[in-house]
Design a protein around this motif. Structure first.
Motif, PDB file in Angstrom:
ATOM      1  N   LEU A   9       0.828  -1.211   0.000  1.00  0.00           N
ATOM      2  CA  LEU A   9       0.000   0.000   0.000  1.00  0.00           C
ATOM      3  C   LEU A   9       0.860   1.259   0.000  1.00  0.00           C
ATOM      4  CD1 LEU A   9      -2.896  -1.052   2.403  1.00  0.00           C
ATOM      5  CD2 LEU A   9      -3.007  -0.715  -0.080  1.00  0.00           C
ATOM      6  N   LEU A  10       1.968   1.238   0.726  1.00  0.00           N
ATOM      7  CA  LEU A  10       2.885   2.381   0.699  1.00  0.00           C
ATOM      8  C   LEU A  10       3.466   2.578  -0.696  1.00  0.00           C
ATOM      9  CD1 LEU A  10       4.818   1.966   4.071  1.00  0.00           C
ATOM     10  CD2 LEU A  10       3.222   3.787   3.457  1.00  0.00           C
ATOM     11  N   ALA A  11       3.858   1.483  -1.345  1.00  0.00           N
ATOM     12  CA  ALA A  11       4.380   1.575  -2.708  1.00  0.00           C
ATOM     13  C   ALA A  11       3.308   2.088  -3.661  1.00  0.00           C
ATOM     14  CB  ALA A  11       4.905   0.218  -3.163  1.00  0.00           C
ATOM     15  N   ALA A  12       2.058   1.657  -3.477  1.00  0.00           N
ATOM     16  CA  ALA A  12       0.962   2.138  -4.322  1.00  0.00           C
ATOM     17  C   ALA A  12       0.752   3.642  -4.132  1.00  0.00           C
ATOM     18  CB  ALA A  12      -0.319   1.367  -4.008  1.00  0.00           C
ATOM     19  N   LEU A  13       0.852   4.118  -2.893  1.00  0.00           N
ATOM     20  CA  LEU A  13       0.716   5.553  -2.633  1.00  0.00           C
ATOM     21  C   LEU A  13       1.850   6.348  -3.274  1.00  0.00           C
ATOM     22  CD1 LEU A  13      -0.522   5.573   1.070  1.00  0.00           C
ATOM     23  CD2 LEU A  13      -1.820   6.168  -0.997  1.00  0.00           C
ATOM     24  N   ILE A  14       3.044   5.799  -3.243  1.00  0.00           N
ATOM     25  CA  ILE A  14       4.167   6.458  -3.917  1.00  0.00           C
ATOM     26  C   ILE A  14       3.883   6.531  -5.419  1.00  0.00           C
ATOM     27  CG2 ILE A  14       6.603   6.236  -4.547  1.00  0.00           C
ATOM     28  CD1 ILE A  14       7.067   5.089  -1.709  1.00  0.00           C
ATOM     29  N   GLY A  15       3.329   5.454  -5.981  1.00  0.00           N
ATOM     30  CA  GLY A  15       2.968   5.465  -7.393  1.00  0.00           C
ATOM     31  C   GLY A  15       1.947   6.552  -7.704  1.00  0.00           C
ATOM     32  N   LEU A  16       0.942   6.696  -6.857  1.00  0.00           N
ATOM     33  CA  LEU A  16      -0.047   7.769  -7.054  1.00  0.00           C
ATOM     34  C   LEU A  16       0.599   9.139  -6.974  1.00  0.00           C
ATOM     35  CD1 LEU A  16      -3.331   6.807  -5.161  1.00  0.00           C
ATOM     36  CD2 LEU A  16      -2.969   7.098  -7.610  1.00  0.00           C
ATOM     37  N   TRP A  17       1.529   9.293  -6.043  1.00  0.00           N
ATOM     38  CA  TRP A  17       2.225  10.574  -5.925  1.00  0.00           C
ATOM     39  C   TRP A  17       2.960  10.891  -7.227  1.00  0.00           C
ATOM     40  CZ3 TRP A  17       7.082  12.368  -6.566  1.00  0.00           C
ATOM     41  CH2 TRP A  17       7.304  13.682  -6.162  1.00  0.00           C
ATOM     42  N   PHE A  18       3.610   9.887  -7.820  1.00  0.00           N
ATOM     43  CA  PHE A  18       4.334  10.116  -9.066  1.00  0.00           C
ATOM     44  C   PHE A  18       3.389  10.452 -10.221  1.00  0.00           C
ATOM     45  CE2 PHE A  18       8.114   8.023  -7.181  1.00  0.00           C
ATOM     46  CZ  PHE A  18       9.053   8.984  -7.527  1.00  0.00           C
ATOM     47  N   VAL A  19       2.182   9.927 -10.203  1.00  0.00           N
ATOM     48  CA  VAL A  19       1.204  10.289 -11.241  1.00  0.00           C
ATOM     49  C   VAL A  19       0.878  11.782 -11.157  1.00  0.00           C
ATOM     50  CG1 VAL A  19      -1.184   9.964 -12.006  1.00  0.00           C
ATOM     51  CG2 VAL A  19       0.217   7.975 -11.460  1.00  0.00           C
ATOM     52  N   GLY A  20       0.760  12.315  -9.956  1.00  0.00           N
ATOM     53  CA  GLY A  20       0.435  13.731  -9.783  1.00  0.00           C
ATOM     54  C   GLY A  20       1.628  14.666  -9.731  1.00  0.00           C
ATOM     55  N   ALA A  21       2.830  14.137  -9.652  1.00  0.00           N
ATOM     56  CA  ALA A  21       4.033  14.957  -9.477  1.00  0.00           C
ATOM     57  C   ALA A  21       4.237  16.018 -10.555  1.00  0.00           C
ATOM     58  CB  ALA A  21       5.267  14.070  -9.374  1.00  0.00           C
ATOM     59  N   PRO A  22       3.939  15.751 -11.832  1.00  0.00           N
ATOM     60  CA  PRO A  22       4.160  16.810 -12.829  1.00  0.00           C
ATOM     61  C   PRO A  22       3.385  18.095 -12.521  1.00  0.00           C
ATOM     62  CG  PRO A  22       3.876  14.700 -13.919  1.00  0.00           C
ATOM     63  CD  PRO A  22       3.560  14.490 -12.467  1.00  0.00           C
ATOM     64  N   PHE A  25       4.853  19.680  -8.903  1.00  0.00           N
ATOM     65  CA  PHE A  25       6.123  20.394  -9.036  1.00  0.00           C
ATOM     66  C   PHE A  25       6.173  21.335 -10.231  1.00  0.00           C
ATOM     67  CE2 PHE A  25       7.706  16.774  -6.441  1.00  0.00           C
ATOM     68  CZ  PHE A  25       8.110  17.536  -5.364  1.00  0.00           C
ATOM     69  N   GLY A  26       5.119  21.375 -11.039  1.00  0.00           N
ATOM     70  CA  GLY A  26       5.034  22.352 -12.115  1.00  0.00           C
ATOM     71  C   GLY A  26       5.869  22.064 -13.345  1.00  0.00           C
ATOM     72  N   PHE A  27       6.067  20.800 -13.681  1.00  0.00           N
ATOM     73  CA  PHE A  27       6.779  20.512 -14.930  1.00  0.00           C
ATOM     74  C   PHE A  27       5.888  19.758 -15.916  1.00  0.00           C
ATOM     75  CE2 PHE A  27       7.896  17.071 -12.051  1.00  0.00           C
ATOM     76  CZ  PHE A  27       7.715  15.933 -12.824  1.00  0.00           C
ATOM     77  N   SER A  28       4.573  19.986 -15.817  1.00  0.00           N
ATOM     78  CA  SER A  28       3.642  19.310 -16.722  1.00  0.00           C
ATOM     79  C   SER A  28       3.815  19.778 -18.159  1.00  0.00           C
ATOM     80  CB  SER A  28       2.202  19.514 -16.255  1.00  0.00           C
ATOM     81  OG  SER A  28       1.879  20.890 -16.238  1.00  0.00           O
ATOM     82  N   HIS A  30       6.652  19.820 -19.682  1.00  0.00           N
ATOM     83  CA  HIS A  30       7.728  19.005 -20.244  1.00  0.00           C
ATOM     84  C   HIS A  30       7.159  17.612 -20.482  1.00  0.00           C
ATOM     85  CE1 HIS A  30      11.386  16.742 -20.689  1.00  0.00           C
ATOM     86  NE2 HIS A  30      12.103  17.853 -20.650  1.00  0.00           N
ATOM     87  N   SER A  31       6.693  17.368 -21.707  1.00  0.00           N
ATOM     88  CA  SER A  31       5.906  16.155 -21.957  1.00  0.00           C
ATOM     89  C   SER A  31       6.682  14.863 -21.717  1.00  0.00           C
ATOM     90  CB  SER A  31       5.325  16.171 -23.371  1.00  0.00           C
ATOM     91  OG  SER A  31       6.338  16.043 -24.338  1.00  0.00           O
ATOM     92  N   GLY A  32       7.968  14.824 -22.001  1.00  0.00           N
ATOM     93  CA  GLY A  32       8.740  13.603 -21.773  1.00  0.00           C
ATOM     94  C   GLY A  32       8.792  13.231 -20.306  1.00  0.00           C
ATOM     95  N   ALA A  33       9.118  14.207 -19.469  1.00  0.00           N
ATOM     96  CA  ALA A  33       9.166  13.963 -18.024  1.00  0.00           C
ATOM     97  C   ALA A  33       7.778  13.665 -17.480  1.00  0.00           C
ATOM     98  CB  ALA A  33       9.769  15.176 -17.313  1.00  0.00           C
ATOM     99  N   GLN A  34       6.779  14.402 -17.953  1.00  0.00           N
ATOM    100  CA  GLN A  34       5.411  14.205 -17.475  1.00  0.00           C
ATOM    101  C   GLN A  34       4.929  12.798 -17.768  1.00  0.00           C
ATOM    102  OE1 GLN A  34       2.523  16.722 -19.371  1.00  0.00           O
ATOM    103  NE2 GLN A  34       0.805  15.641 -18.447  1.00  0.00           N
ATOM    104  N   TRP A  35       5.031  12.364 -19.002  1.00  0.00           N
ATOM    105  CA  TRP A  35       4.495  11.050 -19.376  1.00  0.00           C
ATOM    106  C   TRP A  35       5.315   9.909 -18.791  1.00  0.00           C
ATOM    107  CZ3 TRP A  35      -0.259  10.547 -20.506  1.00  0.00           C
ATOM    108  CH2 TRP A  35      -0.946  11.614 -21.076  1.00  0.00           C
ATOM    109  N   SER A  36       6.629  10.075 -18.687  1.00  0.00           N
ATOM    110  CA  SER A  36       7.462   9.038 -18.078  1.00  0.00           C
ATOM    111  C   SER A  36       7.109   8.846 -16.616  1.00  0.00           C
ATOM    112  CB  SER A  36       8.941   9.397 -18.196  1.00  0.00           C
ATOM    113  OG  SER A  36       9.355   9.361 -19.530  1.00  0.00           O
TER     114      SER A  36
END
Length: 108
Positions: A9-22, A25-28, A30-36
């Protein structure tokens, strides 16, 4: 709830955080970084949930989530984020790798 399930569950939450990170942190723009980051975050989220009741080295769900963590660790160096964000993303990638490693190494 088992330690294995809590780690997943902690790993799943980290995954969700990475989905929203662009957007966090305001780099949405930058499409390469965003989609990766979004793709690896979704993979981490989905496969951590699929691995909730799995343990052992033959758990392919953990291997996929583990590889997503390795990808998180590589992202800051591929896309040249600032030092603070690089360290934060790198730390979460390491945590993801360790969570999945411990789950694969856990007793059934």
């Amino acid at each position: 709830m088992t330690k294995n399930a809590i780690r997943n569950l902690l790993a799943a939450l980290i995954g969700l955080w990475f989905v929203g990170a662009p957007w966090i942190f305001g780099f949405s723009g930058h499409s390469g970084a965003q989609w990766s980051m979004m793709a690896a975050g979704f993979i981490e989220f989905a496969f951590s949930l699929l691995a909730l009741d799995k343990t052992g080295w033959d758990s392919w769900q953990h291997w996929i989530a583990f590889l997503a963590g390795v990808w998180f660790m590589m992202l800051p160096f591929i896309f040249s984020f600032g030092l603070g964000m690089t360290l934060f993303i790198l730390a979460l990638g390491i945590v993801t790798v360790l969570l999945n490693f411990y789950n694969m190494n856990a007793e059934s």
